[in-house]
Design an enzyme around this catalytic site. Sequence first.
Site: not given
Length: 516
Positions: A108, A153, A201, A341, A343, A410
């Site tokens: 990606r 991005h 995002e 994504n 985290y 991600e």
Amino acid sequence: MLLLRRAPTVILVLYSCILLCESKTVNEVRHHGRKFPDGFLFGAATASYQIEGGWDADGKTENIWDHMTHNEPCSTDDCLNGDVADNSYNLYKRDVEMARELGLDFYRFSISWARILPTSFPDKINEAGVQYYNNLIDELLKYNIEPVVTIYHWDLPQKLQEMGGWTNSFITDWFADYSRVLFEQFGDRVKYSVYWITINEPREVCYQGYGTNTKAPRLNITGMAEYMCAKNLLVAHAKVYHIYDQEFRATQGGTIGITLSAQWYEPENENHAEAAETLLQFEWGEYAHPIFSKTGDFPPVMKEKVAAKSAAQGFPRSRLPEFTAEEIEMVRGSSDFFGLNHYTTYLVYSNESLEYDAPSYYDDIEAKLYHPNHWSGGASVWLKNIPWGFYKLLTKIREDYDNPPVYITENGFSTRGGLDDDDRIIYYRGYLNEMLNAIEEGSDIRMYTAWSLMDNFEWMRGYTERFGLYEVDYESPERTRTPRKSAFVYKEIVRTRALDFNYEPDTTVMTIDEGH
Ligand code: NOJ
């Protein structure tokens, strides 16, 4: 009587059976690990400004990150920028070689708008920029590695920023025109379907870039600009989805969707469950609800809260812009997959006291989030290692949005550098394990992407936080890339299609396995 006399023997036999059976399970896990479903795909990700360098090479013009870092060099922690970064503009073959070493199914990466369209518009297409991405895509395809391409991005052309960027509703056309060029230039590879991700995002684009000063363009107009950005961004995304769907899908056969950042928000205790849900709806429901819910539009709780606050504050209308009925329909369902994504996790409590300046985003939410001191994590203050939050998040996505196909675009962990990154390995294993738990309960998760293939420019943190499976030596002109221990562990996961907590890699040599 007989039984009684034999009892010790029976117990001994039973006991050794338990021991044997247990050790069999342990051995099975040791040797085979926990399997991923058939067809599950593994990859790694990067993004243009974070790795490419070549900031003004061959006709590329300035984007908002060039502009910010050149005009205010110490806006980043180490006063460094992405002028050279990992020099992937010249070293892309090494990047693909690393993807081959890891045995990845896909890579990606993102495309730089200002490299393809130096005027920001399609009146002039920069052939050198097109050539760069063609070379990268062809190099990937040569080794059967699928390109997963992010259209945006975070590196908006500076000129568009000067015209308001994501707060100007004309951006829906600017973004559509740019995306169409990409579909025309890169979407036609024969055997392969390119996966397109429209925008990476939205929350970070809008809240950090427009609501605060924690990302370029650092507008810092909270309670207002992030909401304007959100609406335009969603409409821009949807326009591009429909362009691909109507004009390109039949001939190119790819899939297209959006990537949202979504963290898990756990109530401090049951009294704060409503606050945690409200916060979640503002943080990522803002983008997920309009696209993935049955009804579309911003989440009801968000509309109600911002409207009520705005009225009380004397605004003639809600600070949260309204979608027209037509826009609601256009945005609803405009993603082939839920790009995720993820985290970390936060604890949340309700907070109605007026300690925030109003209007502001968190004053609208009336809740606060934090990490307890005992949670350990990475080099980034915001990144705590809480795998169970991933499971809860994936479960919520399955339950709230009718089990959409989820692409994990991600997930990863930061350190301060160094090749022995056991903390990163613990993080990856923990999160993958929880992902497997969600899959077992029915979540339709189809791919997993490690952030990142290699160290790179970590936005306002410069090069102080490292997310790479490969370490990059920024002292060397060659930007030498060296696999970390985690790279060897990830490679084994990809090779065996299984998660084995006990695997200890031999980190002496990294090779390319046959077939890659
Ligand atoms: C998400 C962003 O997409 C990426 O650019 C960033 O480097 C990672 N998170 C880590 O912060």
